[in-house]
Design a protein around this motif. Structure first.
Motif, mmCIF file in Angstrom:
data_model
loop_
_atom_site.group_PDB
_atom_site.id
_atom_site.type_symbol
_atom_site.label_atom_id
_atom_site.label_comp_id
_atom_site.label_asym_id
_atom_site.label_seq_id
_atom_site.Cartn_x
_atom_site.Cartn_y
_atom_site.Cartn_z
ATOM 1 N N GLU A 1 0.825 -1.217 0.000
ATOM 2 C CA GLU A 1 0.000 0.000 0.000
ATOM 3 C C GLU A 1 0.855 1.261 0.000
ATOM 4 O OE1 GLU A 1 -2.594 -0.457 3.359
ATOM 5 O OE2 GLU A 1 -3.729 -2.070 2.387
ATOM 6 N N ILE A 2 2.156 1.127 0.216
ATOM 7 C CA ILE A 2 3.059 2.275 0.200
ATOM 8 C C ILE A 2 3.142 2.801 -1.233
ATOM 9 C CG2 ILE A 2 5.461 3.005 0.533
ATOM 10 C CD1 ILE A 2 5.638 0.861 2.787
ATOM 11 N N ASP A 3 3.039 4.121 -1.409
ATOM 12 C CA ASP A 3 3.082 4.718 -2.748
ATOM 13 C C ASP A 3 4.323 4.269 -3.505
ATOM 14 O OD1 ASP A 3 0.701 6.082 -2.481
ATOM 15 O OD2 ASP A 3 1.644 7.965 -1.881
ATOM 16 N N GLY A 4 4.122 3.773 -4.718
ATOM 17 C CA GLY A 4 5.226 3.366 -5.574
ATOM 18 C C GLY A 4 5.675 1.933 -5.380
ATOM 19 N N ALA A 5 5.062 1.196 -4.433
ATOM 20 C CA ALA A 5 5.483 -0.180 -4.161
ATOM 21 C C ALA A 5 5.299 -1.056 -5.395
ATOM 22 C CB ALA A 5 4.708 -0.756 -2.984
ATOM 23 N N MET A 6 6.352 -1.792 -5.728
ATOM 24 C CA MET A 6 6.326 -2.726 -6.852
ATOM 25 C C MET A 6 6.413 -4.170 -6.379
ATOM 26 S SD MET A 6 9.048 -0.642 -9.197
ATOM 27 C CE MET A 6 9.389 -2.062 -10.187
ATOM 28 N N GLY A 7 7.098 -4.382 -5.246
ATOM 29 C CA GLY A 7 7.245 -5.727 -4.719
ATOM 30 C C GLY A 7 7.667 -5.676 -3.273
ATOM 31 N N ALA A 8 7.238 -6.682 -2.518
ATOM 32 C CA ALA A 8 7.551 -6.741 -1.092
ATOM 33 C C ALA A 8 7.823 -8.187 -0.703
ATOM 34 C CB ALA A 8 6.383 -6.184 -0.272
ATOM 35 N N ALA A 9 8.727 -8.358 0.263
ATOM 36 C CA ALA A 9 9.029 -9.699 0.750
ATOM 37 C C ALA A 9 9.454 -9.641 2.208
ATOM 38 C CB ALA A 9 10.138 -10.334 -0.085
ATOM 39 N N VAL A 10 9.207 -10.741 2.908
ATOM 40 C CA VAL A 10 9.768 -10.970 4.232
ATOM 41 C C VAL A 10 10.728 -12.133 4.038
ATOM 42 C CG1 VAL A 10 9.329 -11.630 6.626
ATOM 43 C CG2 VAL A 10 7.688 -10.178 5.416
ATOM 44 N N VAL A 11 11.999 -11.922 4.404
ATOM 45 C CA VAL A 11 13.056 -12.858 4.050
ATOM 46 C C VAL A 11 13.828 -13.318 5.282
ATOM 47 C CG1 VAL A 11 15.110 -13.177 2.593
ATOM 48 C CG2 VAL A 11 13.286 -11.624 1.844
ATOM 49 N N ASP A 12 14.169 -14.592 5.304
ATOM 50 C CA ASP A 12 15.030 -15.182 6.327
ATOM 51 C C ASP A 12 16.455 -15.096 5.800
ATOM 52 O OD1 ASP A 12 16.673 -16.992 7.728
ATOM 53 O OD2 ASP A 12 15.016 -18.362 8.109
ATOM 54 N N TYR A 13 17.321 -14.296 6.462
ATOM 55 C CA TYR A 13 18.666 -14.129 5.901
ATOM 56 C C TYR A 13 19.651 -15.203 6.327
ATOM 57 C CZ TYR A 13 19.963 -11.098 9.953
ATOM 58 O OH TYR A 13 20.189 -10.557 11.189
ATOM 59 N N SER A 14 19.214 -16.173 7.114
ATOM 60 C CA SER A 14 20.101 -17.314 7.349
ATOM 61 C C SER A 14 20.002 -18.294 6.178
ATOM 62 C CB SER A 14 19.795 -18.002 8.679
ATOM 63 O OG SER A 14 18.481 -18.517 8.674
ATOM 64 N N PRO B 1 16.152 -4.912 8.366
ATOM 65 C CA PRO B 1 16.196 -6.052 9.293
ATOM 66 C C PRO B 1 15.164 -5.844 10.403
ATOM 67 C CG PRO B 1 18.407 -5.259 8.815
ATOM 68 C CD PRO B 1 17.450 -4.241 8.262
ATOM 69 N N LEU B 2 14.434 -6.905 10.750
ATOM 70 C CA LEU B 2 13.413 -6.786 11.792
ATOM 71 C C LEU B 2 14.077 -6.613 13.154
ATOM 72 C CD1 LEU B 2 10.724 -9.393 10.679
ATOM 73 C CD2 LEU B 2 10.798 -6.939 10.276
ATOM 74 N N THR B 3 13.436 -5.829 14.006
ATOM 75 C CA THR B 3 14.039 -5.473 15.282
ATOM 76 C C THR B 3 13.516 -6.281 16.458
ATOM 77 O OG1 THR B 3 12.426 -3.679 15.519
ATOM 78 C CG2 THR B 3 14.570 -3.112 14.572
ATOM 79 N N SER B 4 12.360 -6.916 16.331
ATOM 80 C CA SER B 4 11.818 -7.672 17.470
ATOM 81 C C SER B 4 12.626 -8.946 17.690
ATOM 82 C CB SER B 4 10.348 -8.028 17.220
ATOM 83 O OG SER B 4 10.256 -9.058 16.260
ATOM 84 N N ARG B 5 12.571 -9.447 18.915
ATOM 85 C CA ARG B 5 13.288 -10.708 19.202
ATOM 86 C C ARG B 5 12.757 -11.834 18.345
ATOM 87 N NH1 ARG B 5 12.482 -11.787 24.703
ATOM 88 N NH2 ARG B 5 12.535 -13.954 24.101
ATOM 89 N N LYS B 6 11.443 -11.874 18.136
ATOM 90 C CA LYS B 6 10.844 -12.924 17.312
ATOM 91 C C LYS B 6 11.232 -12.774 15.845
ATOM 92 C CE LYS B 6 6.779 -13.787 20.163
ATOM 93 N NZ LYS B 6 5.333 -13.680 20.244
ATOM 94 N N GLY B 7 11.572 -11.552 15.440
ATOM 95 C CA GLY B 7 11.923 -11.287 14.047
ATOM 96 C C GLY B 7 13.405 -11.408 13.750
ATOM 97 N N GLN B 8 14.199 -11.802 14.753
ATOM 98 C CA GLN B 8 15.647 -11.918 14.548
ATOM 99 C C GLN B 8 15.933 -12.833 13.359
ATOM 100 O OE1 GLN B 8 18.400 -10.490 16.190
ATOM 101 N NE2 GLN B 8 16.821 -9.151 16.988
ATOM 102 N N GLY B 9 16.833 -12.392 12.491
ATOM 103 C CA GLY B 9 17.207 -13.201 11.337
ATOM 104 C C GLY B 9 16.316 -12.985 10.127
ATOM 105 N N LEU B 10 15.374 -12.042 10.229
ATOM 106 C CA LEU B 10 14.475 -11.745 9.108
ATOM 107 C C LEU B 10 14.650 -10.295 8.680
ATOM 108 C CD1 LEU B 10 11.130 -13.324 10.427
ATOM 109 C CD2 LEU B 10 12.894 -14.422 9.034
ATOM 110 N N PHE B 11 14.332 -10.025 7.416
ATOM 111 C CA PHE B 11 14.307 -8.637 6.969
ATOM 112 C C PHE B 11 13.135 -8.391 6.038
ATOM 113 C CE2 PHE B 11 17.188 -10.593 3.801
ATOM 114 C CZ PHE B 11 16.725 -10.069 2.590
ATOM 115 N N LEU B 12 12.689 -7.133 6.026
ATOM 116 C CA LEU B 12 11.674 -6.683 5.072
ATOM 117 C C LEU B 12 12.405 -6.171 3.849
ATOM 118 C CD1 LEU B 12 9.361 -4.562 7.434
ATOM 119 C CD2 LEU B 12 9.142 -6.975 6.817
ATOM 120 N N TYR B 13 11.862 -6.475 2.678
ATOM 121 C CA TYR B 13 12.438 -6.002 1.421
ATOM 122 C C TYR B 13 11.322 -5.324 0.646
ATOM 123 C CZ TYR B 13 13.964 -6.183 -3.431
ATOM 124 O OH TYR B 13 14.268 -5.848 -4.729
ATOM 125 N N LEU B 14 11.572 -4.101 0.212
ATOM 126 C CA LEU B 14 10.565 -3.338 -0.521
ATOM 127 C C LEU B 14 11.198 -2.715 -1.752
ATOM 128 C CD1 LEU B 14 7.662 -2.107 -0.622
ATOM 129 C CD2 LEU B 14 8.561 -0.214 0.748
#
Length: 123
Positions: free
Chosen positions: A13-26, A85-98
């Motif tokens: 929903e962010i203006d100009g968004a073309m693609g989004a992902a939640v990624v596990d960087y391990s 990169p996600l900041t919550s403890r549960k989100g450790q090792g994940l990042f948002l990509y936009l």
């Protein structure tokens, strides 16, 4: 609190968004993706940007910086790619990509919206 699917919808929903992902960087695997275009493969982008995140995290550690990476910006001629990169403890090792269309996106507002989504995301 938002789950991955609703977080991806909010990102798109962010203006100009073309693609989004939640990624596990391990692993480099996308846990979820959404796209408004077929111009690039989000799974390839997830794997490739995993290398960027790993390299930055390693560099911050090697420099002995007591800092957290808030986001990484890659500027292309017609697009912005924002990695958060996600900041919550549960989100450790994940990042948002936009991926954003540069002509339609407001970078400052997009980064702010990603922070809010990060804060609300339950993984």
């Amino acid at each position: 609190m938002a789950n991955i699917d609703s977080g991806l919808k909010e990102m798109m929903e962010i203006d100009g968004a073309m693609g989004a992902a939640v990624v596990d960087y391990s692993s480099g695997m996308a846990l979820g993706t959404l796209s408004s275009t077929n111009s690039f493969d989000l799974n390839i982008a997830a794997a490739g940007n995993t290398e960027v995140v790993r390299a930055k995290m390693r560099t911050v550690e090697q420099l002995g910086l007591n800092e957290a990476v808030e986001d990484i910006l890659i500027t292309l001629s017609s697009q912005y790619h924002v990695i958060r990169p996600l900041t919550s403890r549960k989100g450790q090792g994940l990042f948002l990509y936009l991926a954003l269309d540069r002509g339609r996106a407001n970078l400052a507002l997009s980064r702010h919206r990603l922070k809010v989504i990060d804060d609300e995301l339950e993984v």
